[in-house]
Enzyme design. Structure first.
Site, mmCIF file in Angstrom:
data_model
loop_
_atom_site.group_PDB
_atom_site.id
_atom_site.type_symbol
_atom_site.label_atom_id
_atom_site.label_comp_id
_atom_site.label_asym_id
_atom_site.label_seq_id
_atom_site.Cartn_x
_atom_site.Cartn_y
_atom_site.Cartn_z
ATOM 1 N N HIS A 1 -9.911 2.272 -7.549
ATOM 2 C CA HIS A 1 -8.616 1.639 -7.804
ATOM 3 C C HIS A 1 -7.654 1.822 -6.646
ATOM 4 C CE1 HIS A 1 -10.171 1.180 -11.891
ATOM 5 N NE2 HIS A 1 -9.466 0.078 -11.817
ATOM 6 N N ARG A 10 -3.217 -5.919 -14.514
ATOM 7 C CA ARG A 10 -3.665 -4.557 -14.854
ATOM 8 C C ARG A 10 -2.455 -3.785 -15.385
ATOM 9 N NH1 ARG A 10 -7.237 -5.363 -10.070
ATOM 10 N NH2 ARG A 10 -9.345 -4.792 -10.681
ATOM 11 N N ARG A 40 -4.127 -7.574 -19.513
ATOM 12 C CA ARG A 40 -5.137 -6.653 -20.020
ATOM 13 C C ARG A 40 -4.436 -5.440 -20.602
ATOM 14 N NH1 ARG A 40 -9.412 -4.084 -15.985
ATOM 15 N NH2 ARG A 40 -7.623 -2.859 -15.316
ATOM 16 N N GLU A 87 -17.878 -5.364 -19.038
ATOM 17 C CA GLU A 87 -17.979 -4.505 -17.857
ATOM 18 C C GLU A 87 -18.843 -3.273 -18.094
ATOM 19 O OE1 GLU A 87 -14.019 -3.436 -16.563
ATOM 20 O OE2 GLU A 87 -13.310 -3.088 -18.585
ATOM 21 N N ASN A 117 -16.636 -4.679 -11.173
ATOM 22 C CA ASN A 117 -16.462 -3.358 -10.544
ATOM 23 C C ASN A 117 -17.079 -2.286 -11.438
ATOM 24 O OD1 ASN A 117 -14.916 -4.829 -8.779
ATOM 25 N ND2 ASN A 117 -12.975 -4.244 -9.714
ATOM 26 N N ASP A 118 -16.769 -2.377 -12.730
ATOM 27 C CA ASP A 118 -17.345 -1.404 -13.649
ATOM 28 C C ASP A 118 -18.764 -1.767 -14.044
ATOM 29 O OD1 ASP A 118 -15.484 0.720 -14.061
ATOM 30 O OD2 ASP A 118 -14.131 -0.769 -14.909
ATOM 31 N N ARG A 131 -17.908 4.397 -8.699
ATOM 32 C CA ARG A 131 -17.238 3.461 -7.789
ATOM 33 C C ARG A 131 -16.237 4.141 -6.866
ATOM 34 N NH1 ARG A 131 -13.638 -0.100 -12.073
ATOM 35 N NH2 ARG A 131 -12.325 -0.623 -10.302
ATOM 36 N N CYS A 138 -13.419 -11.204 -12.881
ATOM 37 C CA CYS A 138 -12.224 -10.656 -12.242
ATOM 38 C C CYS A 138 -12.503 -9.396 -11.435
ATOM 39 C CB CYS A 138 -11.131 -10.411 -13.273
ATOM 40 S SG CYS A 138 -11.619 -9.257 -14.562
HETATM 41 C C1 PEP Z 1 -13.642 -4.502 -13.121
HETATM 42 O O1 PEP Z 1 -14.095 -3.448 -13.584
HETATM 43 O O2 PEP Z 1 -14.334 -5.301 -12.449
HETATM 44 C C2 PEP Z 1 -12.226 -4.860 -13.314
HETATM 45 C C3 PEP Z 1 -11.756 -6.026 -12.952
HETATM 46 O O3 PEP Z 1 -11.410 -3.916 -13.839
HETATM 47 P P1 PEP Z 1 -10.890 -2.658 -13.003
HETATM 48 O O4 PEP Z 1 -11.271 -2.851 -11.565
HETATM 49 O O5 PEP Z 1 -9.430 -2.561 -13.192
HETATM 50 O O6 PEP Z 1 -11.626 -1.514 -13.639
HETATM 51 MG MG MG Z 2 -12.948 -2.389 -15.058
#
Ligand code: PEP
Ligand code: MG
Length: 583
Positions: A200, A307, A344, A449, A472-473, A483, A520
């Site tokens: 993040h 977010r 979200r 995710e 991402n998750d 990550r 996303c």
């Molecule tokens: C993701 O996990 O891809 C996502 C968009 O949420 P975040 O990056 O905030 O965990």
């Molecule tokens: Mg996520």
């Protein structure tokens, strides 16, 4: 001699600036540059802080019982002596006079410099003096921060002085909350020792729209304060103390970037339609309502991910109430001028903890457990704190009275979590009606995710209006790769066949049930992935605004009929990356 460090490229572009080292000591102080005219007043603030703290300590020492142990009395004496030390006072003031740092930042920077020097001398006595200096600085910072917020805000508006060298931030690590502390426009680029591409911190750095390289492992040790630094946010390189030839090469590349940005800017009002006539929705990911300006600026047709947890940060654990959240979401809705905004619900936990002061942080103490990303995070946290969740949902429903709003649920793993969340959302509707407060309709979305959600997407989709893939998750949880951990960053692979199969399956199920699917995660903004995602059938992309026009360029050049044939081959391959590289 220049030194090149290799890291992970997280935000593109070239930055050239003077290194500003931010170590672990005091990142939570305000950082801003002051106007030339405000230098004397800022130095006076420092002097006032010094004498106020010295007076207070003297008073405490005088008022202490006579049997105060000698070693405690000695600490008071040492602290008072340090506060009266003119050399140290001038050292701090030099940061204000020469670099125009605000008083707190100057004090923290000076302290870090001194502490670094002390660390190099292995001597117990000096180590103790170091702790004394830290405590004295802490007292002064507290005094400074207790001053009028209004006057600080006025000074904070100052931009870097004309002709001043840009600053390049170097830190061991930064939390997302730390990153938010740094005002836009203050730093030309970021470098950290720790972190992965989709941590993040990297995402927030990207949202500042400046070149960033993370995971260099040792930049904060190798780079010296004030030396020149080149940050190559495309290649993931950092060059400390560059040679004149390197500088001129990178200045040339900087200009090329600028020309490319200007070329892409012309696409802002061009509709995102592929060569075979498919309309593609390009949406923005934002962290704060004010970011809607950047989204509108690049021609985003809505926000695909707000977010909201960033509203909960940097507040010493005091959570935003319903009114404050309503005002923030309404600002985002109005900022998008009638285009939809997907909010979200809070994704608290993992690398976005709540500060300890709030009672709910006790449950978020999961962060300090061994595997915080597998703990009480996102919807799990919200369902364990129903009052906080209800407050947030009511604020979202109220904002929906002012424009199109979607409500997105993060990190779902089980259908029962959707059902519980839906029941609470229904209750929030009733609560507002009972209070006679206006609300609007919202479409409900499920984030996909976690592999379990991707595998159960048929059931998930039946309960919601749309799906949003958080890659991402999804990559983190599918490949068991943290990550945020630079040691395994090379294994974080969105092109792993297992990940691609899950993404393809979710898109196909969305098509089968007539439920829109957006993506996303960070790959939505990676122009090298656009053709593959289009080929897999994706039609809604949500990304950081700075990536949108480059992705639009790919969309305009694409033919989805051809791409879907090619995507089938990529999907069937054991080495998708090789096929992608071959085009
Ligand atoms: C993701 O996990 O891809 C996502 C968009 O949420 P975040 O990056 O905030 O965990
Ligand atoms: Mg996520």
């Amino acid at each position: 001699m220049s030194e090149t460090l290799h890291g992970i490229a997280v935000s593109g572009g070239i930055a050239i600036g003077r290194a500003e080292l931010v170590r672990s000591l005091r990142r939570d102080v305000p950082h801003y540059l002051i106007d030339a005219a405000a230098v004397d007043a800022e130095v006076q603030r420092l002097r006032d802080a010094r004498s106020a703290v010295a007076q207070r300590l003297q008073h405490m020492r005088d008022a202490a019982p006579h049997d105060l142990p000698a070693d405690v009395a000695a600490v008071f004496d040492v602290h008072i002596m340090l506060l009266q030390d003119e050399v140290s006072a001038q050292g701090v003031e030099a940061w204000v006079r020469e670099r125009r740092y605000n008083a707190e930042w100057a004090l923290a920077s000076h302290l870090e410099e001194v502490v670094r020097q002390f660390d190099e001398i292995p001597d117990d006595y000096l180590r103790e003096r170091k702790a004394d200096m830290e405590q004295v600085a802490e007292h002064m910072l507290r005094w400074l921060q207790g001053q009028s917020r209004r006057s600080r805000r006025a000074q904070a508006a100052a931009a870097p002085g004309e002709g001043a060298a840009p600053l390049a931030l170097v830190a061991r690590d930064l939390s997302p909350a730390d990153t938010l502390q740094f005002r836009r426009g203050l730093f030309a680029g970021f470098v950290t020792d720790a972190g992965g591409k989709t941590s993040h911190t990297a995402i927030v750095a990207r949202s500042l729209g400046i070149p960033a390289v993370v995971g260099t492992r040792r930049a904060s040790e190798v780079v010296h304060a004030g030396e020149w630094l080149i940050i190559d946010g495309d290649a993931g390189l950092v060059i400390a103390n560059p040679t004149p030839a390197e500088l001129s090469d990178y200045r040339f590349r900087q200009r090329q970037h600028q020309i490319e940005r200007e070329r892409l800017a012309r696409l802002k009002n061009t509709p995102a339609i592929t060569r075979d006539g498919r309309h593609i929705t390009l949406l923005a990911n934002i962290e704060r309502p004010a970011d809607t300006a950047a989204a509108v600026d690049v021609g985003a047709v809505g926000v695909g991910l707000l977010r909201s947890e960033f509203l909960f940060m940097n507040r010493q654990g005091k959570l935003p109430g319903e009114e404050e959240q309503y005002a923030a979401y309404r600002r985002a809705v109005e900022g998008m001028q009638g285009m939809p905004v997907t909010i979200r619900t809070a994704d608290i936990g993992a690398d976005k903890p709540l500060e300890a002061a709030h009672p709910a942080a006790a449950s978020a103490a999961a962060l300090r457990r061994l595997n915080p990303a597998l703990g009480l995070r996102a919807i799990r946290w919200s369902l364990s704190e129903p009052d906080i969740f209800l407050t947030q949902v009511r604020a979202i429903l109220r904002a929906a009275a002012h424009g199109a709003v979607n409500l997105l649920l993060p990190m779902l793993t089980h259908v029962s979590e959707i059902c519980q969340a839906l029941a609470l959302i229904a209750r929030a509707h009733e609560q507002l009606d009972a209070r006679g407060i206006a609300r609007g309709p919202v479409r409900i979305g499920a984030m996909i995710e976690v592999p379990a959600a991707a595998l159960m997407v048929r059931q998930f989709a039946q309960h919601v209006d749309f799906l949003s893939i958080g890659t991402n998750d999804l990559v983190q949880y599918t490949l068991a790769v943290d990550r945020t951990d630079e040691d395994v960053a090379h294994l974080f692979d969105p092109l792993h066949p297992a990940v691609l199969r899950l993404i393809a399956g979710v898109i196909a199920e969305g098509v089968a049930q007539g439920k829109p699917v957006s993506l996303c995660g960070e790959i939505a903004g990676d122009a090298a992935m656009t053709r593959l995602l289009l080929g897999l059938g994706l039609r809604h992309f949500s990304m950081h605004p700075s990536r949108l026009l480059a992705v639009k360029q790919e969309v305009l050049d694409a033919d989805t009929t051809q791409l879907s044939e090619w995507a089938k081959e990529v999907l069937a391959s054991d080495e998708p990356a090789a096929l992608l590289a071959a085009g």
